[in-house]
Write a protein that holds these residues in place. Structure first.
Motif, mmCIF file in Angstrom:
data_model
loop_
_atom_site.group_PDB
_atom_site.id
_atom_site.type_symbol
_atom_site.label_atom_id
_atom_site.label_comp_id
_atom_site.label_asym_id
_atom_site.label_seq_id
_atom_site.Cartn_x
_atom_site.Cartn_y
_atom_site.Cartn_z
ATOM 1 N N PHE A 5 0.828 -1.196 0.000
ATOM 2 C CA PHE A 5 0.000 0.000 0.000
ATOM 3 C C PHE A 5 0.865 1.251 0.000
ATOM 4 O O PHE A 5 1.919 1.276 0.636
ATOM 5 C CB PHE A 5 -0.891 0.036 1.253
ATOM 6 C CG PHE A 5 -1.818 -1.132 1.350
ATOM 7 C CD1 PHE A 5 -3.034 -1.131 0.694
ATOM 8 C CD2 PHE A 5 -1.473 -2.251 2.095
ATOM 9 C CE1 PHE A 5 -3.883 -2.216 0.778
ATOM 10 C CE2 PHE A 5 -2.321 -3.343 2.188
ATOM 11 C CZ PHE A 5 -3.529 -3.323 1.525
ATOM 12 N N SER A 21 -5.919 3.001 7.062
ATOM 13 C CA SER A 21 -7.225 3.061 6.409
ATOM 14 C C SER A 21 -8.331 3.424 7.388
ATOM 15 O O SER A 21 -8.285 3.050 8.554
ATOM 16 C CB SER A 21 -7.540 1.709 5.766
ATOM 17 O OG SER A 21 -8.775 1.751 5.090
ATOM 18 N N ARG A 26 -9.208 -1.570 1.248
ATOM 19 C CA ARG A 26 -8.299 -0.558 0.711
ATOM 20 C C ARG A 26 -7.642 -1.114 -0.542
ATOM 21 O O ARG A 26 -7.295 -2.291 -0.598
ATOM 22 C CB ARG A 26 -7.239 -0.196 1.741
ATOM 23 C CG ARG A 26 -6.213 0.744 1.156
ATOM 24 C CD ARG A 26 -5.605 1.691 2.088
ATOM 25 N NE ARG A 26 -4.723 2.567 1.312
ATOM 26 C CZ ARG A 26 -3.628 3.097 1.776
ATOM 27 N NH1 ARG A 26 -3.271 2.891 3.016
ATOM 28 N NH2 ARG A 26 -2.882 3.865 1.014
ATOM 29 N N SER A 33 -8.577 -4.541 -4.505
ATOM 30 C CA SER A 33 -9.155 -4.303 -3.187
ATOM 31 C C SER A 33 -8.693 -5.394 -2.234
ATOM 32 O O SER A 33 -8.746 -6.578 -2.563
ATOM 33 C CB SER A 33 -10.677 -4.303 -3.249
ATOM 34 O OG SER A 33 -11.123 -3.154 -3.914
#
Length: 92
Positions: A5, A21, A26, A33
């Protein structure tokens, strides 16, 4: 494959804890996802290109952890870094 991420390392809550998040889902850096759950192994990174041409990719491995800091209550999930902490992988 471990999900990765994008994060902003200016959003550290503790030396080894960063905001991740506000929700349970996320998108990772590939656009997929990912369902965030306690203990999920993840990677986080921040890509920076400076005016002088320097390229920096800050990187850390860790696990998803519920935000229990008592601050930033809108943030549900965080990432707790492993013992290697944050380092630059741009030159690798």
């Amino acid at each position: 494959m471990t999900p990765r991420f994008s994060v902003d390392f200016n959003e550290l809550l503790e030396r080894d804890l960063i905001m991740l998040s506000q929700t349970d889902l996320r998108k990772d850096t590939n656009g997929s996802s990912v369902l965030l759950v306690e203990g999920l192994p993840i990677e986080v990174q921040e890509d920076n290109l400076y005016d002088d041409g320097t390229h920096e990719v800050l990187f850390a491995r860790g696990v998803v952890e519920a935000n229990s800091t008592g601050t930033w209550s809108h943030v549900k999930w965080c990432c707790r870094f492993d013992s290697e902490g944050v380092y630059d992988i741009a030159g690798q």
